[in-house]
Write a protein that holds these residues in place. Structure first.
Motif, PDB file in Angstrom:
ATOM      1  N   TYR A 245       0.823  -1.208   0.000  1.00 46.08           N
ATOM      2  CA  TYR A 245       0.000   0.000   0.000  1.00 46.08           C
ATOM      3  C   TYR A 245       0.859   1.260   0.000  1.00 46.08           C
ATOM      4  CZ  TYR A 245      -3.215   3.656   1.277  1.00 46.08           C
ATOM      5  OH  TYR A 245      -3.919   4.837   1.281  1.00 46.08           O
TER       6      TYR A 245
ATOM      7  N   ARG B 291      -8.085   7.201  -1.130  1.00 43.51           N
ATOM      8  CA  ARG B 291      -7.150   6.263  -0.512  1.00 43.51           C
ATOM      9  C   ARG B 291      -7.878   5.602   0.653  1.00 43.51           C
ATOM     10  NH1 ARG B 291      -3.231  10.627  -1.156  1.00 43.51           N
ATOM     11  NH2 ARG B 291      -1.430   9.915  -2.335  1.00 43.51           N
TER      12      ARG B 291
ATOM     13  N   GLU C  47      -6.609   3.121   3.455  1.00 47.81           N
ATOM     14  CA  GLU C  47      -5.342   2.553   3.920  1.00 47.81           C
ATOM     15  C   GLU C  47      -5.343   1.030   3.909  1.00 47.81           C
ATOM     16  OE1 GLU C  47      -2.077   3.100   7.491  1.00 47.81           O
ATOM     17  OE2 GLU C  47      -3.959   4.178   7.590  1.00 47.81           O
ATOM     18  N   ASN C  48      -4.314   0.489   3.254  1.00 51.24           N
ATOM     19  CA  ASN C  48      -4.079  -0.957   3.141  1.00 51.24           C
ATOM     20  C   ASN C  48      -5.188  -1.712   2.409  1.00 51.24           C
ATOM     21  OD1 ASN C  48      -1.702  -0.492   4.535  1.00 51.24           O
ATOM     22  ND2 ASN C  48      -2.569  -1.094   6.496  1.00 51.24           N
TER      23      ASN C  48
ATOM     24  N   LEU D 113      -6.195  -4.071  -2.640  1.00 48.61           N
ATOM     25  CA  LEU D 113      -5.251  -4.923  -1.923  1.00 48.61           C
ATOM     26  C   LEU D 113      -5.989  -5.794  -0.911  1.00 48.61           C
ATOM     27  CD1 LEU D 113      -2.476  -2.269  -1.217  1.00 48.61           C
ATOM     28  CD2 LEU D 113      -2.577  -3.916  -3.100  1.00 48.61           C
TER      29      LEU D 113
END
Length: 132
Positions: free
Chosen positions: A18, A62, A64-65, A86
């Motif tokens: 990420y 975005r 996160e991760n 992801l």
């Protein structure tokens, strides 16, 4: 809506993948040889596709991760979204999926689907080789 995608498993933690993808400066490493005049910041990138067009992208979202979404920041021949998703498969393995969602009429679909699929395939393969 035409969706062109591919995925790959990378032997890295999801957070590491990420962080790499969340910075558009890193995306130059993922581009094929027909991309030049690259210019970028963490949030925006512009480049020229040989014998085609100039393109400018910006990060619109975005998570996160989980996900990174880019959209054109200038006018394009068709509406599109570039999306990296992801998924943590384990502590040290991540599934990375790259997809291009494009509003293509039949003529554009015939012309653009092949090159867009090659771009997606190239980027996922290069992401794996870049991150090991």
């Amino acid at each position: 809506m035409t969706i062109i995608q591919n995925h790959i498993n990378i032997d890295k933690p999801v957070a590491e993948v990420y962080v790499f993808l969340a910075d558009l400066n890193n995306h130059e490493q993922l581009m094929p040889d027909n991309i030049y005049n690259w210019s970028s910041t963490a949030d925006e990138a512009s480049f020229t596709i040989k014998n085609m067009a100039k393109l400018a992208l910006k990060i619109s979202q975005r998570v996160e991760n989980k996900e990174l979404v880019c959209v054109p920041s200038t006018e394009t021949p068709f509406a599109m979204t570039l999306r990296w998703k992801l998924d943590a498969l384990s502590d040290n393995q991540t599934k990375a999926t790259f997809m291009i969602e494009a509003e293509l009429n039949m003529m554009m679909k015939m012309m653009a689907s092949g090159p867009l699929q090659k771009l997606v395939d190239h980027q996922v393969a290069t992401l794996k080789s870049t991150l090991g």
